[in-house]
Enzyme design. Sequence first.
Site, PDB file in Angstrom:
ATOM      1  CD  GLU A   2       2.102  -5.586   5.490  1.00 55.59           C
ATOM      2  OE1 GLU A   2       2.940  -6.388   5.880  1.00 55.59           O
ATOM      3  OE2 GLU A   2       1.326  -5.612   4.839  1.00 55.59           O
TER       4      GLU A   2
ATOM      5  CB  ALA B 226      -0.899  -0.004   1.332  1.00 55.43           C
TER       6      ALA B 226
ATOM      7  CD  GLU C 225      -2.055  -7.580   2.857  1.00 56.98           C
ATOM      8  OE1 GLU C 225      -1.436  -6.426   2.405  1.00 56.98           O
ATOM      9  OE2 GLU C 225      -2.128  -7.740   4.254  1.00 56.98           O
TER      10      GLU C 225
ATOM     11  N   GLY D  14       0.821  -5.056   0.853  1.00 62.92           N
ATOM     12  CA  GLY D  14      -0.520  -5.086   0.309  1.00 62.92           C
ATOM     13  C   GLY D  14      -0.279  -5.804  -1.121  1.00 62.92           C
TER      14      GLY D  14
HETATM   15  N1  CAA Z   1       4.794   3.249  -0.852  1.00 60.34           N
HETATM   16  C1  CAA Z   1       5.093   4.465  -1.274  1.00 60.34           C
HETATM   17  N2  CAA Z   1       6.229   4.549  -1.844  1.00 60.34           N
HETATM   18  C2  CAA Z   1       6.985   3.465  -1.893  1.00 60.34           C
HETATM   19  C3  CAA Z   1       6.525   2.109  -1.459  1.00 60.34           C
HETATM   20  C4  CAA Z   1       5.372   2.188  -0.844  1.00 60.34           C
HETATM   21  N3  CAA Z   1       4.824   1.023  -0.357  1.00 60.34           N
HETATM   22  N4  CAA Z   1       7.476   1.076  -1.745  1.00 60.34           N
HETATM   23  C5  CAA Z   1       8.460   2.072  -2.631  1.00 60.34           C
HETATM   24  N5  CAA Z   1       8.055   3.150  -2.568  1.00 60.34           N
HETATM   25  C6  CAA Z   1       9.079   4.146  -3.450  1.00 60.34           C
HETATM   26  C7  CAA Z   1      10.245   4.776  -2.595  1.00 60.34           C
HETATM   27  O1  CAA Z   1       9.851   5.807  -1.599  1.00 60.34           O
HETATM   28  C8  CAA Z   1      10.835   5.402  -3.501  1.00 60.34           C
HETATM   29  O2  CAA Z   1      10.600   6.604  -3.829  1.00 60.34           O
HETATM   30  P1  CAA Z   1      11.579   7.681  -4.055  1.00 60.34           P
HETATM   31  O3  CAA Z   1      12.438   7.261  -5.385  1.00 60.34           O
HETATM   32  O4  CAA Z   1      10.808   8.918  -4.679  1.00 60.34           O
HETATM   33  O5  CAA Z   1      12.575   7.803  -3.063  1.00 60.34           O
HETATM   34  C9  CAA Z   1      10.863   4.479  -4.709  1.00 60.34           C
HETATM   35  O6  CAA Z   1       9.692   3.638  -4.370  1.00 60.34           O
HETATM   36  C10 CAA Z   1      11.907   3.398  -4.653  1.00 60.34           C
HETATM   37  O7  CAA Z   1      11.980   2.715  -3.718  1.00 60.34           O
HETATM   38  P2  CAA Z   1      13.422   2.296  -2.929  1.00 60.34           P
HETATM   39  O8  CAA Z   1      14.447   3.449  -3.132  1.00 60.34           O
HETATM   40  O9  CAA Z   1      12.945   2.102  -1.520  1.00 60.34           O
HETATM   41  O10 CAA Z   1      13.810   1.213  -3.696  1.00 60.34           O
HETATM   42  P3  CAA Z   1      14.662  -0.188  -3.020  1.00 60.34           P
HETATM   43  O11 CAA Z   1      15.024  -0.899  -4.336  1.00 60.34           O
HETATM   44  O12 CAA Z   1      16.033   0.538  -2.254  1.00 60.34           O
HETATM   45  O13 CAA Z   1      13.867  -1.021  -2.019  1.00 60.34           O
HETATM   46  C11 CAA Z   1      11.845  -2.031  -1.449  1.00 60.34           C
HETATM   47  C12 CAA Z   1      12.810  -1.612  -2.539  1.00 60.34           C
HETATM   48  C13 CAA Z   1      12.557  -3.166  -0.632  1.00 60.34           C
HETATM   49  C14 CAA Z   1      10.415  -2.614  -2.007  1.00 60.34           C
HETATM   50  C15 CAA Z   1      11.544  -0.656  -0.387  1.00 60.34           C
HETATM   51  O14 CAA Z   1      10.881   0.133  -1.268  1.00 60.34           O
HETATM   52  C16 CAA Z   1      10.602  -0.878   0.616  1.00 60.34           C
HETATM   53  O15 CAA Z   1      10.767  -1.504   1.628  1.00 60.34           O
HETATM   54  N6  CAA Z   1       9.286  -0.682   0.485  1.00 60.34           N
HETATM   55  C17 CAA Z   1       8.193  -0.785   1.246  1.00 60.34           C
HETATM   56  C18 CAA Z   1       7.595  -1.857   1.506  1.00 60.34           C
HETATM   57  C19 CAA Z   1       6.634  -1.868   2.425  1.00 60.34           C
HETATM   58  O16 CAA Z   1       6.843  -1.777   3.586  1.00 60.34           O
HETATM   59  N7  CAA Z   1       5.395  -2.471   1.998  1.00 60.34           N
HETATM   60  C20 CAA Z   1       4.199  -2.471   2.845  1.00 60.34           C
HETATM   61  C21 CAA Z   1       3.359  -1.132   2.765  1.00 60.34           C
HETATM   62  S1  CAA Z   1       2.067  -1.170   4.082  1.00 60.34           S
HETATM   63  C22 CAA Z   1       0.784  -2.350   3.285  1.00 60.34           C
HETATM   64  O17 CAA Z   1       1.033  -2.620   2.394  1.00 60.34           O
HETATM   65  C23 CAA Z   1      -0.206  -2.364   4.481  1.00 60.34           C
HETATM   66  C24 CAA Z   1      -1.419  -3.173   3.921  1.00 60.34           C
HETATM   67  O18 CAA Z   1      -1.563  -4.420   4.439  1.00 60.34           O
HETATM   68  C25 CAA Z   1      -2.248  -3.182   2.900  1.00 60.34           C
END
Ligand code: CAA
Length: 263
Positions: free
Chosen positions: A137, A68, A117, A114
């Site tokens: 998460e 998400a 999921e 998400g």
């Molecule tokens: N939401 C918003 N933006 C996101 C995102 C997310 N879930 N995941 C990645 N992005 C964005 C980053 O902020 C970044 O943006 P900028 O270039 O503007 O800085 C861009 O995508 C690239 O991401 P990274 O620089 O972090 O890329 P990476 O290769 O170093 O890492 C990753 C990749 C491991 C996927 C890392 O981005 C990450 O950990 N993302 C979040 C994953 C996460 O926590 N997901 C769960 C979200 S909560 C949820 O989903 C609740 C639910 O149950 C519904």
Amino acid sequence: MAQATAPEVIVETEGKIGIVTLNRPQSLNALSIAVVDAVIEALGGFDRDPKINAMVLAGLPKSFAAGADIGEMKGVTGAAGAEKQLARHLSHWDKIGRLKKPIVAAVSGYALGGGCELAMACDMIVASETAVFGQPEVLIGVMAGAGGTQRLTKVVGKSLSMEMNLTGRRLTAREALSFGLVNRVVPVESFLSEAKKLAHSIAAQPPLAVQAAKASVLAAVDSKLSEGLVFERQSFFRLFETQDQKEGMKAFFEKRKPVWSGN
Ligand code: CAA
């Protein structure tokens, strides 16, 4: 000159299959409210379209969906606030799980939070060799909110689901295959074509029988065995009201391929 921006969700058809592709590469396909609204509208439209028998929900080679959109959640405060702002959004994952027609998820790269999921709300998963699945998460101070503690546990079992949900451990595509989370693992170049192939092979079957079988398999996941068996028996009996049952059994004895009418 103003540049045309690519749509964040691409909707196409190919024969009897509908294909919905997430296309938000700058945020690794983070599932914003607008993106998930568009996905549910497209999949719901295909579910109602009599020309479509099966669907593919695809991501991009680098990322199916990294969860998400954290940017949309970071300012949310309080349980009531979270419910007000996120309940409708999260309910879309459940709606996808309730669509009548089968959906194949085409997953490459990140399927996290998400995104994992969303793939699990589909009926089958074709994964590329680079796919990674996880519920991270907890690493951002929350927990899964769209089925990650429920669907994942039913597939991989309690111990592994606990580890994934409590530590953020990710599964490689091969591990996901060994735990039954995905149907197959294919080279990254062919994850979409393999997912479409699987969807086409479903779309070639009699649609009412396919939909009844899908509902019955889901009943096995959602109910006790005794209730699931009753549901299966009733669905089986109802298919004897269809022309495709007559055609399928007639064609068997006439040693020819059946021609499905969808009725
Ligand atoms: N939401 C918003 N933006 C996101 C995102 C997310 N879930 N995941 C990645 N992005 C964005 C980053 O902020 C970044 O943006 P900028 O270039 O503007 O800085 C861009 O995508 C690239 O991401 P990274 O620089 O972090 O890329 P990476 O290769 O170093 O890492 C990753 C990749 C491991 C996927 C890392 O981005 C990450 O950990 N993302 C979040 C994953 C996460 O926590 N997901 C769960 C979200 S909560 C949820 O989903 C609740 C639910 O149950 C519904």
